[in-house]
Design an enzyme around this catalytic site. Structure first.
Site, short mmCIF file in Angstrom:
data_model
loop_
_atom_site.label_atom_id
_atom_site.label_comp_id
_atom_site.label_asym_id
_atom_site.label_seq_id
_atom_site.Cartn_x
_atom_site.Cartn_y
_atom_site.Cartn_z
N THR A 381 -8.55 -6.45 -0.89
CA THR A 381 -7.25 -7.13 -0.82
C THR A 381 -7.49 -8.59 -0.53
O THR A 381 -8.49 -8.96 0.09
CB THR A 381 -6.37 -6.49 0.28
OG1 THR A 381 -6.24 -5.10 0.01
CG2 THR A 381 -5.00 -7.12 0.35
N ASN A 401 -7.06 -2.36 -4.22
CA ASN A 401 -7.25 -1.29 -3.25
C ASN A 401 -8.65 -1.33 -2.67
O ASN A 401 -8.98 -2.26 -1.97
CB ASN A 401 -6.90 0.09 -3.83
CG ASN A 401 -6.75 1.13 -2.72
OD1 ASN A 401 -6.33 0.80 -1.62
ND2 ASN A 401 -7.09 2.37 -2.99
N1 GLY Z 1 -4.22 -0.69 -1.07
C1 GLY Z 1 -3.96 -1.12 0.25
C2 GLY Z 1 -2.52 -1.41 0.49
O1 GLY Z 1 -1.80 -1.74 -0.45
O2 GLY Z 1 -2.10 -1.28 1.61
#
Ligand code: GLY
Length: 564
Positions: A381, A401
């Site tokens: 992220t 992700n």
């Molecule tokens: N994939 C991590 C989130 O969106 O929280």
């Protein structure tokens, strides 16, 4: 009073003790008189400033920085992912939340993946990427520059850039986790040989020729070329070869969704955050609402690292994460009781339920209406904070992700594995609890922890913040806000202060090594179960100061802000 408090806190906040990914942590902070961009990469932040200096605004800068991050940090974000953006438009005071989160392909059902649910980093875990239509929609609505201009720095970088210490670390980790296939994935991303991939080190120059070709086509043909034709077909074929169900129709149909930002007043500040399918904003409003009931008490009791405050914060986080587990889902598919979860009288009741010297029973957190059906690692992220000269602001968080997403690359695009964020009988990789509200369904968006946040005050934008780090995004962003708004810390102090994280399940109070052993013992005596973690979230922050803007990237990620 505020100044005295700030001084006190500087003295009381110990050094965080986390391992700094960058060799020069001082470059993680910057004072700018007019405009600033904070991101996980110096060259990506500079891409944003390039837009600002070419007649662009905060929105152009956020888009250019995001596209550049997708090139330099392929383990975290990119064209194959999706995210959320909050925009503050200074001229009218308008605020917009844009949801460009991935959606489930039409052929993805709750039964897919069998009893164990959707396996992360598999073909089935790939959602329809939202980033390109998200960014182009932001530019269409608010940008001063065309998409073709905002893509230029990313295009340049794709022809050659230096491997950062964080990228080098992520490559090493990928190869250690997947000794057979890891070198092939890295080799494919950088169009080099397997051996060269295994030997990549910080400072080495790399290029991404396959991505260059894709970006060049998007620059010439426009962002729609991503969703139809050869580029879309390459992604669909790669996902299909890996056992996934992404289809050309899914690509063509993808659309970002404009949403109303959540707004709460916290000690005289207006805090804007992201509504569902983000869980981040809802948890933040709940935690701030609980803490707002006794600010004087825990302010008096000491610093942002005092046991009294950290206990109260952990208890508030448990309420917020318990409600996330029970109620949060895509509002187009699930009835999320948002009015209740955001209600100040509910927050007062939760604050009264909390005990200063002990923890509560597991089910006493939040509203115990529905049992979660399953208990819910992250480097995938990126968060970008921007404020421009006109006072416009963007908080944008985007993700593929997990690290390197689904570990599937097509036409230089690293595809997301966001469908793991849906709830199944098997806990997701973040061990986050979830309910039926977050079961997979065609066209549905999984609940996210991403928490882009903007704080407004008398002088317009006061703070722009957000983070990477799975569920720890929420805790990191909240603590930075509280450090600035309550304890009077400046951007650098707030960024380096040690953090905690609690997500209700599992019952563990994670803390960074900078929290003193005496504090850890005191928290244990209250019934908390502390466990050390090297870092909690990787944030990017801009704070308005008396003489301009203080921008801080997180020394935990080796990012660097830029500005002027
Ligand atoms: N994939 C991590 C989130 O969106 O929280």
């Amino acid at each position: 009073m505020r100044a005295i408090l700030a001084l006190l806190c500087v003295a009381l906040v110990p050094s965080s003790g986390f391992a700094e990914t960058t060799t020069n942590a001082s470059r993680a902070f910057l004072h700018a008189r007019h405009a600033a961009v904070a991101s996980d990469s110096q060259v990506a932040s500079a891409a944003g400033v390039e837009m600002l200096k070419s007649g662009g605004n905060a929105i152009d800068a956020a888009c250019a920085t995001t596209l550049a991050l997708g090139v330099t940090n392929p383990f975290a974000s990119g064209l194959g992912g999706g995210g959320f953006a909050l925009v503050y438009w200074a001229k009218t005071g308008k605020t917009v939340a844009l949801d460009f989160r991935e959606t489930a392909p039409a052929a993805l059902t709750a039964r897919q993946g069998g009893d164990k649910g959707i396996r992360p980093q598999s073909g089935l875990s790939v959602g329809v990427p939202g980033e390109v239509r998200g960014l182009s929609e932001l530019l269409r609505r608010f940008g001063a520059l065309p998409f073709s201009r905002c893509v230029e720095p990313a295009l340049r970088l794709s022809r050659g850039f230096a491997v950062s210490p964080w990228l080098a670390q992520q490559i090493r980790d990928e190869i250690a986790r997947n000794p057979t296939t890891g070198p092939d994935l890295v080799a494919k991303i950088f169009s080099i040989g397997r051996q060269a991939a295994s030997r990549l080190r910080a400072g080495d120059r790399v290029a991404r020729p396959a991505l260059t070709a894709t970006l060049e086509r998007l620059r010439r043909a426009g962002p729609e070329a991503f969703y139809r034709g050869d580029i879309a077909a390459a992604m669909v074929d790669a996902v299909s070869a890996a056992g996934g169900v992404l289809a050309l129709d899914d690509m063509a149909r993808y659309a970002p969704v404009e949403r109303e930002p959540l707004t709460t007043n916290f000690l005289g500040h207006r805090v804007l955050s992201m509504p569902p399918p983000s869980a981040g904003g809802t948890i933040m409003v709940e935690v701030l609402g609980i803490l707002a009931n006794r600010p004087e008490e825990w302010r008096r009791k000491g610093s942002p690292t005092s046991p009294a405050y950290l206990h109260e914060l952990a208890e508030a986080l448990k309420h917020g994460f318990a409600d996330r587990a029970r109620f949060l889902g895509d509002p187009a598919f699930a009835r999320v009781p948002l009015a209740h979860l955001l209600d100040a009288s509910y927050h007062r009741e939760l604050a009264q339920r909390n005990q200063p010297d002990r923890v509560l029973a597991h089910d006493a957190y939040g509203t115990p209406a529905r049992r979660p059906t399953a208990a819910p690692r992250d480097g995938g992220t990126a968060h970008v904070s921007v404020v421009d000269e006109a006072g416009n602001a963007v908080a944008l968080t985007t993700t593929i992700n997990l690290e390197f997403g689904a570990r599937i690359a097509a036409d230089g695009i690293v595809l997301n594995d966001q469908m793991d964020d849906f709830t199944s009988e098997r806990p997701d990789v973040f061990a986050l609890a979830g309910s039926d509200a977050n079961r997979p369904a065609p066209g549905k968006r999984p609940v996210s922890s991403m928490s882009p946040t903007i704080v407004l005050g008398d002088r317009g934008v006061e703070v722009v913040a957000g983070a990477a780090g799975g569920p720890r995004i929420v805790s990191a962003t909240l603590q930075i806000l509280l450090d600035v708004l309550v304890f009077g810390l400046d951007a650098r102090q707030a960024m380096t202060a040690p953090r905690i994280h609690h997500q209700w399940e599992p019952d563990i109070l994670y803390y960074e090594p900078g929290i003193s052993i005496e504090t850890v013992r005191a928290l244990e005596n209250k019934g908390q179960r502390p466990q050390s973690r090297p870092d909690i979230g990787k944030a990017n922050l801009i704070v308005r100061s008396r003489s301009g803007l203080d921008a801080a990237a997180d020394p935990r990620s080796g990012g660097e802000p830029a500005g002027y």
